[in-house]
Design a protein around this motif. Structure first.
Motif, PDB file in Angstrom:
ATOM      1  N   TRP A 146      51.130 112.267 -32.515  1.00  0.00           N
ATOM      2  CA  TRP A 146      52.578 112.107 -32.477  1.00  0.00           C
ATOM      3  C   TRP A 146      53.100 111.854 -31.070  1.00  0.00           C
ATOM      4  CZ3 TRP A 146      56.660 110.753 -34.932  1.00  0.00           C
ATOM      5  CH2 TRP A 146      57.927 111.120 -34.483  1.00  0.00           C
ATOM      6  N   ARG A 150      55.511 108.687 -30.155  1.00  0.00           N
ATOM      7  CA  ARG A 150      56.872 108.935 -29.667  1.00  0.00           C
ATOM      8  C   ARG A 150      57.138 108.168 -28.378  1.00  0.00           C
ATOM      9  NH1 ARG A 150      58.204 112.791 -26.054  1.00  0.00           N
ATOM     10  NH2 ARG A 150      56.259 113.903 -26.419  1.00  0.00           N
ATOM     11  N   LYS A 151      56.154 108.133 -27.481  1.00  0.00           N
ATOM     12  CA  LYS A 151      56.344 107.430 -26.197  1.00  0.00           C
ATOM     13  C   LYS A 151      56.429 105.921 -26.378  1.00  0.00           C
ATOM     14  CE  LYS A 151      54.067 110.889 -23.296  1.00  0.00           C
ATOM     15  NZ  LYS A 151      52.898 111.178 -22.401  1.00  0.00           N
ATOM     16  N   HIS A 153      57.582 104.294 -28.945  1.00  0.00           N
ATOM     17  CA  HIS A 153      58.708 103.841 -29.760  1.00  0.00           C
ATOM     18  C   HIS A 153      59.941 103.610 -28.881  1.00  0.00           C
ATOM     19  CE1 HIS A 153      61.309 103.311 -33.208  1.00  0.00           C
ATOM     20  NE2 HIS A 153      62.114 104.274 -32.755  1.00  0.00           N
ATOM     21  N   LYS A 154      60.405 102.362 -28.842  1.00  0.00           N
ATOM     22  CA  LYS A 154      61.574 102.002 -28.036  1.00  0.00           C
ATOM     23  C   LYS A 154      62.549 101.099 -28.789  1.00  0.00           C
ATOM     24  CE  LYS A 154      58.911 102.327 -23.747  1.00  0.00           C
ATOM     25  NZ  LYS A 154      58.427 101.616 -22.528  1.00  0.00           N
ATOM     26  N   VAL A 159      63.424 104.412 -36.880  1.00  0.00           N
ATOM     27  CA  VAL A 159      62.820 105.714 -36.557  1.00  0.00           C
ATOM     28  C   VAL A 159      61.330 105.639 -36.874  1.00  0.00           C
ATOM     29  CG1 VAL A 159      64.914 107.099 -36.923  1.00  0.00           C
ATOM     30  CG2 VAL A 159      63.407 106.598 -38.857  1.00  0.00           C
ATOM     31  N   VAL A 160      60.542 106.483 -36.203  1.00  0.00           N
ATOM     32  CA  VAL A 160      59.107 106.516 -36.473  1.00  0.00           C
ATOM     33  C   VAL A 160      58.822 107.303 -37.753  1.00  0.00           C
ATOM     34  CG1 VAL A 160      56.849 107.201 -35.566  1.00  0.00           C
ATOM     35  CG2 VAL A 160      58.630 106.377 -34.002  1.00  0.00           C
ATOM     36  N   LYS A 182      58.522 118.600 -32.761  1.00  0.00           N
ATOM     37  CA  LYS A 182      59.240 117.432 -32.243  1.00  0.00           C
ATOM     38  C   LYS A 182      59.242 117.356 -30.717  1.00  0.00           C
ATOM     39  CE  LYS A 182      63.840 119.538 -32.155  1.00  0.00           C
ATOM     40  NZ  LYS A 182      65.237 119.462 -32.598  1.00  0.00           N
ATOM     41  N   CYS A 185      61.707 114.796 -28.541  1.00  0.00           N
ATOM     42  CA  CYS A 185      62.085 113.565 -29.246  1.00  0.00           C
ATOM     43  C   CYS A 185      63.490 113.727 -29.848  1.00  0.00           C
ATOM     44  CB  CYS A 185      61.065 113.217 -30.312  1.00  0.00           C
ATOM     45  SG  CYS A 185      61.035 114.336 -31.715  1.00  0.00           S
ATOM     46  N   ARG A 186      64.136 112.617 -30.103  1.00  0.00           N
ATOM     47  CA  ARG A 186      65.503 112.612 -30.618  1.00  0.00           C
ATOM     48  C   ARG A 186      65.488 112.544 -32.155  1.00  0.00           C
ATOM     49  NH1 ARG A 186      69.367 108.454 -27.736  1.00  0.00           N
ATOM     50  NH2 ARG A 186      70.880 109.905 -28.658  1.00  0.00           N
ATOM     51  N   HIS A 210      63.662 108.992 -32.845  1.00  0.00           N
ATOM     52  CA  HIS A 210      62.273 109.055 -33.297  1.00  0.00           C
ATOM     53  C   HIS A 210      62.141 109.573 -34.733  1.00  0.00           C
ATOM     54  CE1 HIS A 210      62.356 109.451 -28.872  1.00  0.00           C
ATOM     55  NE2 HIS A 210      61.315 108.614 -28.935  1.00  0.00           N
ATOM     56  N   THR A 233      58.946 102.118 -39.138  1.00  0.00           N
ATOM     57  CA  THR A 233      58.703 103.464 -39.645  1.00  0.00           C
ATOM     58  C   THR A 233      57.242 103.608 -40.085  1.00  0.00           C
ATOM     59  OG1 THR A 233      60.993 103.595 -40.428  1.00  0.00           O
ATOM     60  CG2 THR A 233      59.441 105.185 -41.338  1.00  0.00           C
TER      61      THR A 233
END
Length: 282
Positions: A146, A150-151, A153-154, A159-160, A182, A185-186, A210, A233
């Protein structure tokens, strides 16, 4: 014969109509006097008036007819979920449950070919929760990488990980329970209670998130308005096993069930069959 020949028989006083015997006349007079006396006595007595009895109405009481009360047929008591759970322990959701749900929903209205396109193989699913995990521990098990995801994903409007549950309150509970997973992460709240859809559209357009947690109805509306794209996703988690105060799972609520199936049909099933997205049952 005492009569003499010198006196003819018609000159005798008895036959000739002579004077009657005086004793007989006295008897007749006495009888007439008695009749007159009795007549006077009867006239002197006052007439006795008989009272007429007043007629009274008489009513015959008829026996009351007893109304026969119809015997109500005993209704069978519907089995409650609580009664079923008392007799048998709850079973965790498995991929076959999702497939059966889709077959029951589309079986009557779709052709054989269309139902084949809705089938999901076991490779489309993540390991299911065996009812021993917390939400954070389950997410750690299915997403060991994860931090890297998370890093990387931009992308905006995506959302992931997407988490689908039955209500806004349940969404808040899941957000709190994933704190250990989490990190920094947002997380975006994707439900309708106290949040307008325009606010969520603006947040998705301007920021990078995320994880999205919400109800199927609001997520479906965001996808339809092109505010949320599911191309990026990687995981979609269904809050399958949790029960509310009435012991209902999310698929036991007709509205939530329909909205979830509509969301799956919209794009989730296609992405799962292509291999870009995986389904998890928590």
């Amino acid at each position: 014969m005492g009569d003499t020949l010198d006196e003819p028989w018609w000159d005798s006083p008895a036959v000739a109509g002579g004077s009657p015997d005086p004793s007989e006349d006295e008897d007749v007079e006495k009888a007439s006097d008695n009749r007159i006396a009795t007549h006077k006595d009867s006239d002197s007595k006052p007439a006795v008036t008989k009272k007429r009895k007043q007629l009274t109405e008489c009513f015959l009481s008829q026996p009351e007819e007893k109304q026969e009360t119809p015997v109500k047929a005993k209704k069978r008591k519907k089995k409650k979920i609580s009664d079923i759970l008392e007799k048998s322990a709850p079973k965790p959701g498995v991929p076959a449950d999702v497939q059966n749900l889709l077959n029951q929903h589309f079986g009557e209205n779709r052709s054989v070919i269309e139902i084949e396109e809705l089938k999901l193989s076991d490779s489309c699913f993540l390991p299911a929760n065996d009812l021993t995990h917390s939400f954070s521990s389950y997410l750690k098990e299915i997403c060991p990488k994860w931090a890297k995801l998370r890093k990387n994903h931009k992308e905006k409007k995506s959302v992931v990980m997407l988490v689908i549950c039955s209500s806004a309150l349940r969404s808040l509970e899941l957000i709190k329970s994933m704190t250990a997973f989490k990190g920094d992460c947002r997380v975006l709240k994707l439900f309708a209670k106290h949040i307008k859809i325009k606010e969520q559209l603006n947040m998705l357009e301007k920021g990078v998130f995320h994880i999205g947690v919400g109800t199927p109805g609001r997520v479906k509306a965001l996808v339809e308005q092109d505010g949320l794209r599911l191309d990026s996703t990687k995981y979609m988690i269904l809050d399958w096993n949790w029960r509310d105060q009435k012991l209902r799972r999310m698929m036991d609520i007709p509205e939530i069930k329909k909205e979830t199936i509509d969301l799956l049909e919209m794009s989730i099933i296609k992405l799962c069959r292509e291999g870009s997205l995986k389904l998890g049952l928590f």
